[in-house]
Scaffold this motif. Sequence first.
Motif, PDB file in Angstrom:
ATOM      1  N   PHE A 104       0.828  -0.962  -0.077  1.00 20.15           N
ATOM      2  CA  PHE A 104       0.466  -0.521   0.059  1.00 20.15           C
ATOM      3  C   PHE A 104       1.024   1.124  -0.061  1.00 20.15           C
ATOM      4  CE2 PHE A 104      -2.819   3.759   2.238  1.00 20.15           C
ATOM      5  CZ  PHE A 104      -4.174   3.094   1.214  1.00 20.15           C
ATOM      6  N   TYR A 105       2.256   1.212   0.507  1.00 16.02           N
ATOM      7  CA  TYR A 105       3.050   2.739   0.924  1.00 16.02           C
ATOM      8  C   TYR A 105       3.304   2.794  -0.791  1.00 16.02           C
ATOM      9  CZ  TYR A 105       6.861   5.451   2.281  1.00 16.02           C
ATOM     10  OH  TYR A 105       7.802   6.446   2.481  1.00 16.02           O
ATOM     11  N   SER A 106       3.683   1.745  -1.532  1.00 12.53           N
ATOM     12  CA  SER A 106       5.177   2.075  -3.092  1.00 12.53           C
ATOM     13  C   SER A 106       3.481   2.220  -3.591  1.00 12.53           C
ATOM     14  CB  SER A 106       5.273   0.860  -2.964  1.00 12.53           C
ATOM     15  OG  SER A 106       6.531   0.463  -1.433  1.00 12.53           O
ATOM     16  N   GLN A 107       2.576   1.941  -3.298  1.00 13.22           N
ATOM     17  CA  GLN A 107       1.323   2.189  -4.776  1.00 13.22           C
ATOM     18  C   GLN A 107       0.897   3.514  -4.308  1.00 13.22           C
ATOM     19  OE1 GLN A 107      -3.288   0.772  -3.852  1.00 13.22           O
ATOM     20  NE2 GLN A 107      -2.046  -0.931  -4.359  1.00 13.22           N
ATOM     21  N   THR A 108       0.656   3.874  -2.466  1.00 16.34           N
ATOM     22  CA  THR A 108       0.248   5.633  -2.711  1.00 16.34           C
ATOM     23  C   THR A 108       0.736   5.853  -3.850  1.00 16.34           C
ATOM     24  OG1 THR A 108      -0.969   5.034  -0.898  1.00 16.34           O
ATOM     25  CG2 THR A 108      -0.332   7.394  -1.142  1.00 16.34           C
ATOM     26  N   LYS A 109       2.133   6.564  -3.801  1.00 14.33           N
ATOM     27  CA  LYS A 109       3.736   7.119  -3.921  1.00 14.33           C
ATOM     28  C   LYS A 109       3.799   6.985  -4.991  1.00 14.33           C
ATOM     29  CE  LYS A 109       5.708   8.386   0.048  1.00 14.33           C
ATOM     30  NZ  LYS A 109       5.694   9.923   0.441  1.00 14.33           N
ATOM     31  N   GLY A 110       3.217   5.578  -5.959  1.00 11.25           N
ATOM     32  CA  GLY A 110       2.873   5.496  -7.223  1.00 11.25           C
ATOM     33  C   GLY A 110       1.712   6.997  -7.936  1.00 11.25           C
ATOM     34  N   LYS A 111       0.483   6.234  -7.516  1.00 12.38           N
ATOM     35  CA  LYS A 111      -0.401   6.934  -7.699  1.00 12.38           C
ATOM     36  C   LYS A 111      -0.044   8.361  -7.182  1.00 12.38           C
ATOM     37  CE  LYS A 111      -3.847   3.216  -6.469  1.00 12.38           C
ATOM     38  NZ  LYS A 111      -5.208   3.146  -5.711  1.00 12.38           N
ATOM     39  N   THR A 112      -0.104   8.570  -6.252  1.00 14.12           N
ATOM     40  CA  THR A 112       0.929  10.111  -6.018  1.00 14.12           C
ATOM     41  C   THR A 112       1.697  10.804  -7.232  1.00 14.12           C
ATOM     42  OG1 THR A 112       0.792  10.270  -4.260  1.00 14.12           O
ATOM     43  CG2 THR A 112       1.826  12.453  -4.704  1.00 14.12           C
ATOM     44  N   GLU A 113       2.827   9.982  -7.772  1.00 13.71           N
ATOM     45  CA  GLU A 113       3.891  10.641  -8.820  1.00 13.71           C
ATOM     46  C   GLU A 113       2.730  10.052 -10.028  1.00 13.71           C
ATOM     47  OE1 GLU A 113       7.678   8.662  -7.881  1.00 13.71           O
ATOM     48  OE2 GLU A 113       7.069   7.598  -9.607  1.00 13.71           O
ATOM     49  N   ASN A 114       1.876   9.269 -10.213  1.00 14.61           N
ATOM     50  CA  ASN A 114       0.798   9.767 -12.113  1.00 14.61           C
ATOM     51  C   ASN A 114       0.214  10.948 -11.380  1.00 14.61           C
ATOM     52  OD1 ASN A 114       2.477   6.977 -12.706  1.00 14.61           O
ATOM     53  ND2 ASN A 114       0.380   6.068 -11.759  1.00 14.61           N
ATOM     54  N   ASP A 115      -0.039  11.156 -10.220  1.00 12.73           N
ATOM     55  CA  ASP A 115      -1.570  12.257 -10.492  1.00 12.73           C
ATOM     56  C   ASP A 115      -1.031  14.011 -10.315  1.00 12.73           C
ATOM     57  OD1 ASP A 115      -3.318  10.909 -10.535  1.00 12.73           O
ATOM     58  OD2 ASP A 115      -4.301  10.736  -8.599  1.00 12.73           O
ATOM     59  N   LEU A 116       0.411  13.905 -10.429  1.00 17.14           N
ATOM     60  CA  LEU A 116       1.477  14.755 -10.740  1.00 17.14           C
ATOM     61  C   LEU A 116       2.165  14.969 -12.035  1.00 17.14           C
ATOM     62  CD1 LEU A 116       3.703  14.565  -7.762  1.00 17.14           C
ATOM     63  CD2 LEU A 116       2.182  16.538  -7.319  1.00 17.14           C
ATOM     64  N   LYS A 117       2.002  13.720 -12.387  1.00 21.25           N
ATOM     65  CA  LYS A 117       2.439  13.747 -13.716  1.00 21.25           C
ATOM     66  C   LYS A 117       1.090  14.694 -14.712  1.00 21.25           C
ATOM     67  CE  LYS A 117       5.696   9.966 -14.220  1.00 21.25           C
ATOM     68  NZ  LYS A 117       5.107   8.803 -14.209  1.00 21.25           N
ATOM     69  N   ASP A 118       0.295  14.227 -14.404  1.00 19.75           N
ATOM     70  CA  ASP A 118      -1.063  15.011 -14.941  1.00 19.75           C
ATOM     71  C   ASP A 118      -1.246  15.900 -14.950  1.00 19.75           C
ATOM     72  OD1 ASP A 118      -1.907  12.229 -16.401  1.00 19.75           O
ATOM     73  OD2 ASP A 118      -3.391  12.222 -14.408  1.00 19.75           O
ATOM     74  N   LEU A 119      -0.736  16.910 -13.867  1.00 18.72           N
ATOM     75  CA  LEU A 119      -1.425  18.657 -13.521  1.00 18.72           C
ATOM     76  C   LEU A 119      -0.279  19.113 -14.888  1.00 18.72           C
ATOM     77  CD1 LEU A 119      -1.050  18.236  -9.898  1.00 18.72           C
ATOM     78  CD2 LEU A 119      -2.854  18.246 -11.319  1.00 18.72           C
ATOM     79  N   GLY A 120       0.996  19.144 -15.662  1.00 20.33           N
ATOM     80  CA  GLY A 120       1.280  19.212 -16.640  1.00 20.33           C
ATOM     81  C   GLY A 120       2.537  20.725 -15.923  1.00 20.33           C
ATOM     82  N   PHE A 121       3.537  20.257 -15.161  1.00 20.80           N
ATOM     83  CA  PHE A 121       4.497  21.589 -14.374  1.00 20.80           C
ATOM     84  C   PHE A 121       5.209  21.278 -16.031  1.00 20.80           C
ATOM     85  CE2 PHE A 121       2.983  20.860 -10.609  1.00 20.80           C
ATOM     86  CZ  PHE A 121       2.540  22.198  -9.946  1.00 20.80           C
ATOM     87  N   GLU A 122       5.361  22.131 -16.015  1.00 23.11           N
ATOM     88  CA  GLU A 122       7.297  22.388 -17.753  1.00 23.11           C
ATOM     89  C   GLU A 122       7.921  21.261 -16.257  1.00 23.11           C
ATOM     90  OE1 GLU A 122       8.461  26.393 -17.445  1.00 23.11           O
ATOM     91  OE2 GLU A 122       6.912  27.027 -17.651  1.00 23.11           O
ATOM     92  N   TYR A 123       8.110  20.903 -15.619  1.00 22.37           N
ATOM     93  CA  TYR A 123       9.357  20.088 -14.946  1.00 22.37           C
ATOM     94  C   TYR A 123       9.138  19.040 -13.518  1.00 22.37           C
ATOM     95  CZ  TYR A 123      13.318  17.993 -12.696  1.00 22.37           C
ATOM     96  OH  TYR A 123      14.203  16.866 -12.571  1.00 22.37           O
ATOM     97  N   LEU A 124       8.413  18.153 -13.800  1.00 21.87           N
ATOM     98  CA  LEU A 124       8.233  17.479 -12.561  1.00 21.87           C
ATOM     99  C   LEU A 124       9.931  16.192 -11.967  1.00 21.87           C
ATOM    100  CD1 LEU A 124       6.349  16.473 -10.217  1.00 21.87           C
ATOM    101  CD2 LEU A 124       5.841  14.463 -12.099  1.00 21.87           C
ATOM    102  N   GLY A 125      10.055  16.489 -11.085  1.00 24.50           N
ATOM    103  CA  GLY A 125      11.300  15.800 -10.190  1.00 24.50           C
ATOM    104  C   GLY A 125      10.330  15.201  -9.505  1.00 24.50           C
ATOM    105  N   LEU A 126      10.797  13.689  -9.774  1.00 24.33           N
ATOM    106  CA  LEU A 126      10.549  12.876  -9.132  1.00 24.33           C
ATOM    107  C   LEU A 126      11.612  11.624  -7.771  1.00 24.33           C
ATOM    108  CD1 LEU A 126       7.801  10.577 -11.076  1.00 24.33           C
ATOM    109  CD2 LEU A 126       7.160  12.778  -9.656  1.00 24.33           C
ATOM    110  N   PHE A 127      11.004  12.427  -6.810  1.00 23.04           N
ATOM    111  CA  PHE A 127      12.787  12.284  -6.593  1.00 23.04           C
ATOM    112  C   PHE A 127      12.894  10.473  -5.355  1.00 23.04           C
ATOM    113  CE2 PHE A 127      13.435  15.834  -7.520  1.00 23.04           C
ATOM    114  CZ  PHE A 127      14.372  15.593  -7.819  1.00 23.04           C
ATOM    115  N   ARG A 128      13.229   9.450  -5.856  1.00 25.49           N
ATOM    116  CA  ARG A 128      13.055   7.917  -4.804  1.00 25.49           C
ATOM    117  C   ARG A 128      14.232   7.990  -3.537  1.00 25.49           C
ATOM    118  NH1 ARG A 128      10.343   4.863  -9.673  1.00 25.49           N
ATOM    119  NH2 ARG A 128       8.796   5.374 -10.497  1.00 25.49           N
ATOM    120  N   PRO A 129      14.594   8.267  -2.978  1.00 26.52           N
ATOM    121  CA  PRO A 129      15.616   8.048  -2.248  1.00 26.52           C
ATOM    122  C   PRO A 129      15.459   6.622  -1.368  1.00 26.52           C
ATOM    123  CG  PRO A 129      14.333   8.790  -0.833  1.00 26.52           C
ATOM    124  CD  PRO A 129      13.680   9.350  -2.301  1.00 26.52           C
ATOM    125  N   PHE A 130      16.581   6.160  -1.583  1.00 25.28           N
ATOM    126  CA  PHE A 130      15.872   4.926  -0.380  1.00 25.28           C
ATOM    127  C   PHE A 130      15.986   5.024   1.287  1.00 25.28           C
ATOM    128  CE2 PHE A 130      17.973   0.828   1.183  1.00 25.28           C
ATOM    129  CZ  PHE A 130      16.526  -0.270   1.034  1.00 25.28           C
TER     130      PHE A 130
END
Length: 237
Positions: free
Chosen positions: A142-168
């Motif tokens: 669920f944790y990883s799924q939520t983060k993935g959904k958040t990333e996808n929905d951020l992509k839909d907002l249409g920023f000129e640049y979107l940086g998705l940082f995935r730290p361990f």
Amino acid sequence: MKIALISGTSGMVGMQLLHQLLSNYDYVISVGRRKLAIKHQNLVQLEGDLAKINTWDWEHLIGADSLGGEFNALKESILEKNAEMHAFSSLGTTIKQAGSKERFFQIDHDLVIEFAKWAKALGASRFLYVSSSGADANSSIFYSQTKGKTENDLKDLGFEYLGLFRPFLLLGNRSEFRLGEQIATIVMKPLVWLKLFKNIRPIYDYQVAKGMVKTALASKNESVEIISSGQLQDLSK
């Protein structure tokens, strides 16, 4: 004028981000449920219900934070849309802290998306988000799924640049104790000392913050970029 917007400032990465932003931007606007006990001449703190951030009267809130009019230039720059504005979100929690999966999703997904919408409406061209190394909208976790959904929905907002940082696994001074992370840190910290397996070794909070700000200020050709934990460690050098 360069302006940074930030949510999740009180968190481990957020505090490091704030330090980096104050050194690299003319003004930093931090949003949250409450103000932090931090003062800086270029820091504006706006407080309120983040779920309703898109209804905030930000002009009034900034004015209330500058009774002497010291932030008038900031307000004018935002209103006239002539500032270079970047938004940063390190907002997040755990299911245990949130108390339920539903509340966790509200914080790690809904509040991030609401902040992103507000930032874009204000004029932010770049959005930089602290996600997770296992982010995947189709994950059974669920944790990883939520983060993935958040990333996808951020992509839909249409920023000129979107940086998705995935730290361990993050190293730093947390305000709360997490047994699982403490055990993992003890087991895996030798990888940091030996400088092995960059993508699956722990990374310090300040490294994430430094890498994010460095990325935000760099020239970018791509509109969406995924930055791995190993890349973050390289960026922070």
